[in-house]
Every structure is written in C-alpha cells, then in structure tokens.
Design a protein around this motif. Structure first.
Motif, PDB file in Angstrom:
ATOM      1  N   LEU A  58       0.816  -1.214   0.000  1.00 46.64           N
ATOM      2  CA  LEU A  58       0.000   0.000   0.000  1.00 46.64           C
ATOM      3  C   LEU A  58       0.849   1.264   0.000  1.00 46.64           C
ATOM      4  O   LEU A  58       0.506   2.254  -0.651  1.00 46.64           O
ATOM      5  N   ALA A  59       1.948   1.257   0.755  1.00 45.91           N
ATOM      6  CA  ALA A  59       2.768   2.464   0.860  1.00 45.91           C
ATOM      7  C   ALA A  59       3.282   2.908  -0.502  1.00 45.91           C
ATOM      8  O   ALA A  59       3.254   4.089  -0.844  1.00 45.91           O
ATOM      9  N   CYS A  84      -5.483  -3.126   2.389  1.00 43.24           N
ATOM     10  CA  CYS A  84      -6.411  -1.993   2.285  1.00 43.24           C
ATOM     11  C   CYS A  84      -7.574  -2.158   3.282  1.00 43.24           C
ATOM     12  O   CYS A  84      -7.994  -1.194   3.937  1.00 43.24           O
ATOM     13  N   THR A  90      -5.859   6.045  -0.574  1.00 42.55           N
ATOM     14  CA  THR A  90      -5.443   5.043  -1.541  1.00 42.55           C
ATOM     15  C   THR A  90      -6.141   3.718  -1.294  1.00 42.55           C
ATOM     16  O   THR A  90      -6.582   3.039  -2.228  1.00 42.55           O
ATOM     17  N   ALA A 125       0.449   4.345  -2.612  1.00 38.79           N
ATOM     18  CA  ALA A 125       0.119   5.704  -2.180  1.00 38.79           C
ATOM     19  C   ALA A 125       1.143   6.704  -2.709  1.00 38.79           C
ATOM     20  O   ALA A 125       0.793   7.817  -3.111  1.00 38.79           O
ATOM     21  N   SER A 158      -2.891   9.988   0.453  1.00 39.01           N
ATOM     22  CA  SER A 158      -2.639   9.335   1.724  1.00 39.01           C
ATOM     23  C   SER A 158      -2.923   7.842   1.592  1.00 39.01           C
ATOM     24  O   SER A 158      -3.619   7.403   0.670  1.00 39.01           O
ATOM     25  N   GLU A 159      -2.404   7.055   2.527  1.00 40.76           N
ATOM     26  CA  GLU A 159      -2.642   5.612   2.483  1.00 40.76           C
ATOM     27  C   GLU A 159      -4.120   5.299   2.670  1.00 40.76           C
ATOM     28  O   GLU A 159      -4.639   4.343   2.073  1.00 40.76           O
TER      29      GLU A 159
END
Length: 558
Positions: free
Chosen positions: A511-512, A546, A525, A515, A521-522
């Motif tokens: 995820l990072a 997520c 996202t 993003a 932002s995470e």
C-alpha cells in the motif's frame, strides 16, 4: 640473409636472420645472449620471480612480486618465464567478424545476468528487462563495489610498470621523502569515511579523497606525539601511499570512459588499443583534433602504463568470459544524429525506412555497446522529447565472439546500469534498425510477456498513461475488456490511478508504494483500491492490507 654481431662480457655472438624486421640489436639480452623484452617475467638466480620494467646496458630494472622495484645485473636473471603480449607488427590472428542480428549460438543472457550481479546486494540489482533498480542507493553501492574490485585487480596486473609512468611528479617526490625518512605522512579521517562505511551508503570510503593528508618532519611528529592525542591520526608508510595512488591512477582510466569515451584519457586508451590489436579498419574522424593532441601528450608521459592497462583490461575480460563459459555475446548500440546539420552517415540514411537491413558500419577502435535492448533504445531519444523530430536514430546489433569483448562492467571500463560491453571496433556488417523509443519499446515488452490478468492491466495502464494505446492488441485472451471503463467510454490519457501499480518495471503489492505513486494518503489510496476491486484484478494481499487500513478507521468504502 643478414648477419648480426654483438658481444657480452668479451664473448662474441653472431646471428643470421632472414626476417630483418624480426631482429633488434638494441633489444636487452641476458648474459647468455637471450632476448629479454621489457614486460617479460623472469626467474632470478637464487629463486623468485620479477617483471622487467626497463634496462640500461647490462642492468635491468625489475618489479618484484611484492611491488618493490630494484636494479639487477643480467647475470642475476636465470631464465625468461613469459614474454609480454604481442604488439602491432607481430603475427596476430585476425579478429573474428560479427554475425548481424542474433545468431543461434548467442550466449544465454541469463548467464551474463547472474554473473554481472554475482556477490552484489540483491536489493541493488537491475535485471536486463527492467528500467530501474528497486533501491537506487544500494544499486549505487553495488556499482561502487564492482569498480573497487576492478581497480584492485587491474592495479595488480599493472604492478610491473615503473612509478615514473604511473604517478605524478608531486606524488613521486613525496614518496622519495617518506622512503628516505625525511618526512612522515600522516592522515586523519573526514566525516565521509564514517558516512561511506555505512552498509546502505551509495558510495564507499576512498583512501585518498575521504582523508586529509599531511606531510610532517620527523621531529614535528615526535613533538605532536608528546603534546597531543594522536589516536585520530594514522601514519601511512611509503608502500601504502604508493598503492593508494597507483590504484587511483587505474581508477581514473576506468572512470574516464564512463564520463566520456572521447575524453583525452579515453582516447589514449583507444589509440593504444588500435595499435596493440592492429585495428586498422577503424575511425576517429569525429573526434576533436585538440583532444587527440591531448591524448598523445598523455602517451608521451605514460605510454608504458596505458599499454599495460590495455593489456590487463583485455586479459581480465577474457578470463571473466572464460570463467562464465561464454563464447558469443549479442550486443546492441543506439546511435542518433541531428538531421539539420547533415551529419547522418551514408550507411544510416533515413530513406532506408523502418525495416531492418544489414550494412557495413565503421566504428572507433573501442566502441560501447549494451546487452540490454532497453538501454540501446534509451540512447536514441524518446518520442515527445523536443529534439525527436529533428533527429534520426538507429539501433545496430549483432552477435560477436567473446574475443571481440574488450571490457565488461565487472572486469573493467563500462557502466553497470547500462549493461555496457566495450567492443574491439572496426568496420563490420551489423543489422541496422530504425529506433523505437525507450518507453514504447518497454511497452512492447510488457505486452509480449504479460501472462496474468494483473500483468495485462499493468500493460494497459502504462499504455494509457504514455499515450501509446495503438500498441495494445484488439483481442487479448484472458481479458474481459481492452482499455475501456465500465461505463463503456474509452480511457484517455489522464493522471495515473493508484491501481496502476507499476514502478520501475516491478509489480507493486504494498500500500505504501501505491500511495506514493498516486500522491495520496494511504487511507484514501486504500479506499480507491477497494472501490476498483471489481473492475480490475488487484492482488489479494494488497486488498487485504487496504481492508485492514479502512477497518482501523472505523469506516467502510463507498
């Protein structure tokens, strides 16, 4: 037939020779009358070996295996163990030619891939099918490690050359003072020593650049020892100081090629290679005259060193290829010209069209090629660049025997990130193809190799964001849709979506990174990815991450 006569220690010698060119009465000889060429390895009376680096009458300057240079009499030479490599004018088998394009016996690229990156940090490796490494800092450290290994190896291989041909006068003067005891060399570390010693540093400590050196008198050093803390200082003896500078001299020749293959230092290497390998069918017509004059000035001062470097570089490369079991290599070279100044050579004329053809291409004595087709396309520009429409570019390629490879990034000169192979040049027949463009070529690769729905989505989004939708196939097995939204409206080039998880050729599943690509932002996202899960095939582990982020916020995606 010619008869020659000379004497040694009162003994008369005669020799009859049919080939006048093969005899040199001034060639240094041992006390048995044998020729002893400069550069020969000799066995000494009483044991031990040394390399002949010069002569004056019956006396020879030799460099011993420990690096010391001494002067010995010819009677101290018991036998000649080996002679230096052949030079121009001696019998040499002509270099094998080029097979235009990729031949059936071309070396497996996977072998070179593994060998080029062997013993280097995996996080800093770069596959031949990628545009960028995962970790740029670790990639840079890998490159620094490779160049350090190369400098150490080539320094050992050129150890027989005298300091007067390798080191500057100021360095040799300092060495003389240290060896005589007239001065003491002291050094102290700068902050860069500790910084570059860190495991994740993109660079390595440099024994010269990262330390402060000071030459002091013996009495001054003794006074300093008695009056101050000397724990941060280190005394460098003459041999270490010499080794630092000789390694730096070798490194400068290696680095000069990366900066500019037509720099004076690089041209000095080219001129020596041309003579040493008999590369007659080469060209230097496009080189500035003043740079050639500077190269010749360098050879006036350092020819024995440059010659030893060229010989060592070639031998190291050939040994590396033999160890890898590589007999042939497929190489490519991107070339581009500005059509406005009329500089396009006849063999690459634009009117030949986009179809590949074979043509004789004249090259410099040493010419840079690459093992990577993406790098070759990178050197001919990219569609959308301001100069694209004013330029004409081609990519030449062919399969060459290993003996044509002068250097690789793990044996000497050559850029590791460009998969560079420096080739002994000449005029050979190559396959010539019109340029494609780096990203367009990469998209063609993505399309050709995509095997899962996820990889196909990546190819579709890359095409959409680069404005290259024309490359996508009309029918793509396994995909429910070509690049069209659920509503049926054609997708047009717009800001990259978070589920276009492509970064430097890698399929991103965290995820990072998503993003970072999206610039959001995470949390946002994560919501966006969950909203897209029924439209595209997002990796399961990414969806699970997520859901955890969204659940932690106590909200549900729209």
């Amino acid at each position: 037939m010619a008869v020659y006569q000379w004497s040694r220690f009162g003994v008369q010698y005669w020799a009859a020779a049919l080939d006048v060119k093969g005899f040199d009465p001034d060639q240094p000889r041992g006390w048995h009358g044998r020729w002893i060429k400069v550069g020969s390895v000799v066995r000494l009376q009483g044991g031990g070996r040394a390399t002949v680096v010069g002569n004056s009458g019956d006396w020879y300057r030799v460099r011993h295996t420990n690096g010391h240079v001494t002067t010995i009499h010819s009677r101290q030479i018991a036998a000649v163990v080996s002679v230096p490599a052949q030079r121009r004018g001696e019998d040499r088998k002509p270099l094998a030619g080029v097979q235009p394009g990729r031949a059936a016996n071309a070396a497996d690229l996977a072998v070179l891939d593994e060998r080029l990156w062997g013993d280097l940090d995996p996080a800093g490796r770069l596959k031949v099918t990628e545009l960028g490494a995962k970790d740029h800092d670790l990639f840079m450290r890998n490159r620094a490690l490779a160049k350090q290994q190369i400098a150490e190896d080539l320094t050992r291989r050129t150890a027989h050359v005298g300091d007067e041909h390798v080191l500057d006068e100021t360095v040799r003067s300092a060495l003389a003072r240290i060896e005589s005891g007239e001065a003491i060399m002291v050094r102290s570390p700068t902050p860069y020593v500790e910084k570059h010693a860190q495991p994740d540093s993109p660079d390595l400590p440099n024994d010269l650049a990262d330390w402060e050196y000071q030459e002091v008198l013996p009495e001054e050093f003794e006074q300093a020892r008695q009056s101050m803390d000397m724990s941060g200082f280190e005394v460098i003896d003459a041999e270490r100081y010499r080794s630092f500078h000789r390694r730096n001299a070798v490194g400068s020749l290696v680095a000069a090629w990366a900066q500019n293959s037509a720099s004076p230092r690089s041209l000095a290497v080219q001129l020596v290679a041309r003579d040493m390998f008999g590369l007659e069918r080469t060209t230097l017509d496009d080189v500035n005259d003043y740079r050639l004059e500077m190269a010749k000035d360098i050879l006036e001062r350092q020819r024995p060193f440059v010659e030893a470097f060229v010989r060592a570089q070639y031998e190291a490369t050939q040994q590396w290829l033999r160890d890898a079991g590589v007999t042939h290599v497929h190489v490519l070279r991107g070339m581009v010209w500005d059509v406005r100044d009329g500089g396009v050579p006849a063999w690459a004329r634009p009117e030949r069209g986009p179809d590949a053809y074979e043509e004789d291409v004249p090259l410099r004595p040493l010419s840079s090629f690459t093992l990577s087709p993406f790098t070759a396309q990178d050197f001919v520009g990219e569609e959308g660049d301001p100069d694209w429409r004013h330029e004409h570019g081609v990519v030449i390629d062919g399969t060459i025997p290993a003996e044509r490879v002068f250097a690789l990034p793990r044996s000497g000169i050559g850029c590791l990130n460009e998969w560079e192979a420096v080739v002994l040049g000449g005029t050979d027949r190559w396959r010539v193809a019109a340029r494609t463009g780096k990203y367009r070529f990469y998209l063609m690769h993505l399309i050709a190799t995509a095997s899962t729905p996820y990889e196909k989505v990546v190819a579709i989004e890359f095409a959409r964001n680069m404005g290259m939708m024309d490359l996508l196939p009309d029918v793509w097995p396994g995909m429910q849709q070509k690049a069209f939204a659920v509503e049926g409206a054609p997708m047009v080039a717009r800001q990259k979506r978070t589920w276009d998880v492509w970064l430097g050729g890698h399929l991103v599943t965290d995820l990072a990174t998503c993003a970072k690509i999206a610039g959001m932002s995470e949390e946002d996202t994560a919501r966006d990815l969950l909203a897209q899960e029924r439209r595209v095939e997002v990796p399961a582990e990414l969806l699970e991450e997520c859901r955890r982020v969204v659940d932690a916020l106590g909200t549900t995606p729209a």
